[in-house]
Motif scaffolding. Sequence first.
Motif, PDB file in Angstrom:
ATOM      1  N   VAL A 147       1.034  -1.477  -0.008  1.00 18.15           N
ATOM      2  CA  VAL A 147      -0.318   0.105   0.462  1.00 18.15           C
ATOM      3  C   VAL A 147       0.851   1.562  -0.370  1.00 18.15           C
ATOM      4  O   VAL A 147       0.745   2.083  -1.269  1.00 18.15           O
ATOM      5  CB  VAL A 147      -0.731  -0.153   0.838  1.00 18.15           C
ATOM      6  N   PHE A 148       2.127   0.826   0.208  1.00 19.15           N
ATOM      7  CA  PHE A 148       2.859   2.345   1.080  1.00 19.15           C
ATOM      8  C   PHE A 148       3.601   3.101  -0.082  1.00 19.15           C
ATOM      9  O   PHE A 148       4.030   3.902  -1.178  1.00 19.15           O
ATOM     10  CB  PHE A 148       3.666   2.404   2.078  1.00 19.15           C
ATOM     11  N   SER A 171       2.649   1.886  -3.049  1.00 17.07           N
ATOM     12  CA  SER A 171       1.298   1.865  -4.286  1.00 17.07           C
ATOM     13  C   SER A 171       1.345   4.030  -4.122  1.00 17.07           C
ATOM     14  O   SER A 171       1.159   5.026  -4.840  1.00 17.07           O
ATOM     15  CB  SER A 171       0.543   1.826  -4.679  1.00 17.07           C
ATOM     16  N   ILE A 172       0.964   3.935  -2.915  1.00 24.87           N
ATOM     17  CA  ILE A 172       0.729   5.102  -2.754  1.00 24.87           C
ATOM     18  C   ILE A 172       2.355   6.114  -2.352  1.00 24.87           C
ATOM     19  O   ILE A 172       1.858   7.269  -3.582  1.00 24.87           O
ATOM     20  CB  ILE A 172       0.235   5.636  -0.898  1.00 24.87           C
ATOM     21  N   SER A 193       2.823   6.598  -6.251  1.00 23.40           N
ATOM     22  CA  SER A 193       1.193   7.591  -7.085  1.00 23.40           C
ATOM     23  C   SER A 193       1.834   9.261  -7.429  1.00 23.40           C
ATOM     24  O   SER A 193       1.723   9.565  -8.168  1.00 23.40           O
ATOM     25  CB  SER A 193       0.127   7.535  -7.019  1.00 23.40           C
ATOM     26  N   ALA A 194       2.565   9.365  -5.839  1.00 23.04           N
ATOM     27  CA  ALA A 194       2.893  10.847  -5.547  1.00 23.04           C
ATOM     28  C   ALA A 194       3.880  11.086  -6.586  1.00 23.04           C
ATOM     29  O   ALA A 194       4.645  12.308  -6.792  1.00 23.04           O
ATOM     30  CB  ALA A 194       3.272  10.844  -4.378  1.00 23.04           C
TER      31      ALA A 194
END
Length: 132
Positions: free
Chosen positions: A113-114, A116-117, A120-121
């Motif tokens: 999850v992190f 992916s975040i 994305s950022a």
Amino acid sequence: KKSPKHTSPLMELQAAMGRGRNVPSYSDLGEAAFGSLGRSLVDSCLISSQLGFAATYIIFISANLREVVEVLSKCTFLLEQNTLFPAIVLLLVPLAWLRSLKYFAVMNFMAAVFMSIGLSAIAYVAGWHWYT
């Protein structure tokens, strides 16, 4: 039966040995191919490659951790990379003793999850700078 051209001789030997007797490891394959010298050579190559991977991983973690500490402390708390090695080893060795990966399921999910975040950022910022 003729093997395909792209098959290596060791793979052919493993397939042949697998038909006649069980060859469960690379060490056994080295011994089947070259005797006890083959077993020793395969074992030493595996150990040296794993030690190299582990050392590189520890250096990578310590470099990144040092940078994080320096950024978060606004360069008021400076660490030498070498001082982080023992702490990282003391953290990683007990984790390596775990026999089942099921204990890491929640942490692996959180890491995904992190990641992916973070990706994305990075894509957003890169796209914003490219657009403007």
